[in-house]
Design a protein around this motif. Structure first.
Motif, PDB file in Angstrom:
ATOM      1  N   PRO A   1      -7.144 -10.042  -2.695  1.00 19.95           N
ATOM      2  CA  PRO A   1      -6.757  -9.313  -4.018  1.00 19.95           C
ATOM      3  C   PRO A   1      -5.749  -8.244  -3.627  1.00 19.95           C
ATOM      4  N   PRO A   2      -5.298  -7.467  -4.589  1.00 19.02           N
ATOM      5  CA  PRO A   2      -4.226  -6.526  -4.219  1.00 19.02           C
ATOM      6  C   PRO A   2      -5.177  -5.330  -3.602  1.00 19.02           C
ATOM      7  N   CYS A   3      -4.568  -4.648  -2.634  1.00 19.24           N
ATOM      8  CA  CYS A   3      -5.308  -3.647  -1.802  1.00 19.24           C
ATOM      9  C   CYS A   3      -5.409  -2.370  -2.913  1.00 19.24           C
ATOM     10  N   ARG A   4      -6.691  -1.787  -2.551  1.00 17.46           N
ATOM     11  CA  ARG A   4      -6.884  -0.572  -3.493  1.00 17.46           C
ATOM     12  C   ARG A   4      -5.842   0.612  -3.106  1.00 17.46           C
ATOM     13  N   ASN A   5      -5.810   1.621  -3.815  1.00 22.05           N
ATOM     14  CA  ASN A   5      -4.707   2.678  -3.589  1.00 22.05           C
ATOM     15  C   ASN A   5      -5.069   3.501  -2.758  1.00 22.05           C
ATOM     16  N   ASN A   6      -6.213   3.501  -1.983  1.00 22.43           N
ATOM     17  CA  ASN A   6      -6.846   4.591  -1.112  1.00 22.43           C
ATOM     18  C   ASN A   6      -7.034   4.107   0.374  1.00 22.43           C
ATOM     19  N   ILE A   7      -6.345   2.949   0.677  1.00 26.58           N
ATOM     20  CA  ILE A   7      -6.814   2.226   1.939  1.00 26.58           C
ATOM     21  C   ILE A   7      -5.953   2.519   3.212  1.00 26.58           C
TER      22      ILE A   7
ATOM     23  N   LEU B   1     -10.469  -9.555 -12.949  1.00 29.40           N
ATOM     24  CA  LEU B   1      -9.351  -8.807 -12.912  1.00 29.40           C
ATOM     25  C   LEU B   1      -9.432  -7.843 -12.090  1.00 29.40           C
ATOM     26  N   TYR B   2      -8.090  -7.747 -11.261  1.00 36.54           N
ATOM     27  CA  TYR B   2      -8.034  -6.749 -10.221  1.00 36.54           C
ATOM     28  C   TYR B   2      -7.065  -5.764 -10.459  1.00 36.54           C
ATOM     29  N   PRO B   3      -7.384  -4.437 -10.800  1.00 32.73           N
ATOM     30  CA  PRO B   3      -6.310  -3.320 -10.927  1.00 32.73           C
ATOM     31  C   PRO B   3      -5.041  -3.195  -9.779  1.00 32.73           C
ATOM     32  N   THR B   4      -3.977  -3.119 -10.189  1.00 30.25           N
ATOM     33  CA  THR B   4      -2.745  -2.850  -9.489  1.00 30.25           C
ATOM     34  C   THR B   4      -2.497  -1.564  -9.380  1.00 30.25           C
ATOM     35  N   PHE B   5      -1.792  -1.116  -8.538  1.00 30.27           N
ATOM     36  CA  PHE B   5      -1.222   0.385  -8.226  1.00 30.27           C
ATOM     37  C   PHE B   5       0.221   0.639  -7.652  1.00 30.27           C
ATOM     38  N   LYS B   6       0.710   1.300  -8.292  1.00 34.33           N
ATOM     39  CA  LYS B   6       1.967   1.826  -7.375  1.00 34.33           C
ATOM     40  C   LYS B   6       1.947   3.127  -6.888  1.00 34.33           C
ATOM     41  N   CYS B   7       0.983   3.791  -7.081  1.00 35.03           N
ATOM     42  CA  CYS B   7       0.880   5.033  -6.592  1.00 35.03           C
ATOM     43  C   CYS B   7      -0.431   5.194  -5.553  1.00 35.03           C
ATOM     44  N   SER B   8      -0.702   6.359  -4.826  1.00 36.95           N
ATOM     45  CA  SER B   8      -1.693   6.717  -4.018  1.00 36.95           C
ATOM     46  C   SER B   8      -1.876   8.272  -4.211  1.00 36.95           C
TER      47      SER B   8
ATOM     48  N   SER C   1      -0.824  -2.848  -2.870  1.00 45.62           N
ATOM     49  CA  SER C   1      -1.627  -2.616  -4.119  1.00 45.62           C
ATOM     50  C   SER C   1      -0.906  -2.822  -5.429  1.00 45.62           C
ATOM     51  N   THR C   2       0.144  -3.643  -5.268  1.00 47.20           N
ATOM     52  CA  THR C   2       0.877  -4.342  -6.652  1.00 47.20           C
ATOM     53  C   THR C   2       0.865  -5.472  -6.779  1.00 47.20           C
ATOM     54  N   VAL C   3       0.644  -6.464  -5.714  1.00 48.23           N
ATOM     55  CA  VAL C   3       0.312  -7.739  -6.127  1.00 48.23           C
ATOM     56  C   VAL C   3      -0.675  -8.506  -4.903  1.00 48.23           C
ATOM     57  N   GLY C   4      -1.102  -9.633  -5.417  1.00 51.72           N
ATOM     58  CA  GLY C   4      -2.066 -10.676  -4.393  1.00 51.72           C
ATOM     59  C   GLY C   4      -2.447 -11.698  -4.936  1.00 51.72           C
ATOM     60  N   CYS C   5      -3.409 -12.253  -4.569  1.00 55.17           N
ATOM     61  CA  CYS C   5      -3.879 -13.559  -5.027  1.00 55.17           C
ATOM     62  C   CYS C   5      -3.120 -14.823  -4.936  1.00 55.17           C
TER      63      CYS C   5
END
Length: 347
Positions: free
Chosen positions: A313-319, A218-225, A301-305
């Motif tokens: 995977p989705p990008c982390r929100n602090n990259i 499971l990978y978290p997704t983010f719309k924000c940073s 950070s919102t989609v991937g795989c």
């Protein structure tokens, strides 16, 4: 009458205790108990006055934590994330140790949320001050009293276990370090979770040690940073922006590929801000140096795989995902390229 009075008093006391417990834990109730065992000699590290399990004592375990709000009540505790410290092995988020001089924390299992807050910054408020710290580990509320957990009891459900740097930033005198009532907030919460799928053979480019999606993870997704300031904390990663590189297709800002010898970056979705930073310079501070780089792409950070995202995977929100030219300009030895704690700002 005396016996009845004593019973009534006892009932009132139990109700008061229950009321206090309810306020502390809300809807989070113990999921069970484990029985303590005496640690083998020398096997429980009591640095920072850490507790060791006691033979026969029953310890509550929790799968949940109190609900997170804009001002979540918690108890701050002290932990060493360094090698040999009372935190035990490397941190769960990155399998690394962290200096006591770095503001990092471990969260109780419910708040750790299966790693969905890994490498996110949280704000901790107490003693009239606020400090930002990065989540790097779990304070396990579900297990304990064994070798994997340094023969320490399960973590309560409301703990923010912090490095010395956090306590110092809050201005707490060292002789008062140990436990402190605090509030914390989660500036950028996950917007969802994505379940990984195994990439088709040869369809995930692992150049620069890029991660490929793992089946079922499971990978978290983010719309924000986190909010951008003149000194925004981030993690620098390595990316190839040229044809055939692990960055995938052309950059989103200009539909072009870019040489590894050009200082360019991709930003997490929240910072990319719907292309509003496209082709603009940012300044990156790291390793005692600074370098300017141009934003050319989004680290999604919102989609991937999937095929569109190179089965990563989705990008982390602090990259801040940077070309080799950025790493060279910061003077980082090539053997250490991969991840680096940095600050950045709009130029």
């Amino acid at each position: 009458m005396k016996n009845l009075s004593m019973v009534s008093s006892l009932l009132l006391l139990l109700l008061a205790v229950y009321s206090i417990e309810a306020r502390l834990h809300g809807s989070c109730k113990p999921s069970g108990r484990i029985e303590g065992k005496t640690p083998p000699p020398g096997q429980c590290n009591q640095e920072n006055d850490s507790d060791c399990c006691e033979q026969g004592e029953l310890y509550n375990i929790y799968k949940c934590s109190p609900p997170v709000s804009g001002s979540t009540k918690a108890v701050l505790t002290l932990n060493s994330f360094q090698k040999g410290g009372d935190g035990g092995g490397p941190s769960e988020c990155d399998n690394k140790y962290h200096s006591d001089d770095t503001p990092v924390v471990a969260l109780s299992t419910g708040w750790y949320s299966g790693g969905s807050r890994c490498h996110n910054n949280i704000k901790i408020s107490a003693n009239g001050k606020t400090v930002t710290a990065m989540v790097v580990d779990e304070c396990d509320s579900t297990m304990g009293c064994d070798e994997d957990h340094d023969y320490q009891p399960p973590c309560p459900d409301n703990i923010v276990d912090a490095s010395k740097a956090v306590w110092e930033a809050l201005g707490v005198p060292e002789d008062n370090w140990g436990e402190l009532d605090i509030t914390w907030s989660d500036p950028c919460r996950p917007s969802g979770v994505l379940r990984g799928k195994k990439p088709p053979p040869g369809q995930c480019n692992s150049q620069n040690d890029s991660e490929c999606c793992v089946q079922g993870k499971l990978y978290p997704t983010f719309k924000c940073s986190a909010k951008v300031t003149n000194h925004t904390k981030a993690i620098l990663t390595l990316n190839g922006f040229g044809p055939g590189g692990d960055g995938g297709g052309p950059s989103e800002c200009d539909n072009k590929f870019h040489s590894d010898d050009t200082p360019v970056v991709a930003l997490s979705t929240g910072w990319f801000n719907n292309q509003k930073r496209c082709l603009k310079p940012i300044t990156i501070f790291g390793n005692g140096r600074r370098v300017k780089a141009i934003v050319v792409d989004e680290c999604d950070s919102t989609v991937g795989c999937d095929a569109e995202h190179d089965f990563q995977p989705p990008c982390r929100n602090n990259i801040v995902d940077a070309s080799r030219a950025v790493w060279k300009a910061l003077g980082v030895p090539e053997s250490d390229w991969g991840e680096l704690d940095i600050f950045w700002s709009d130029s």
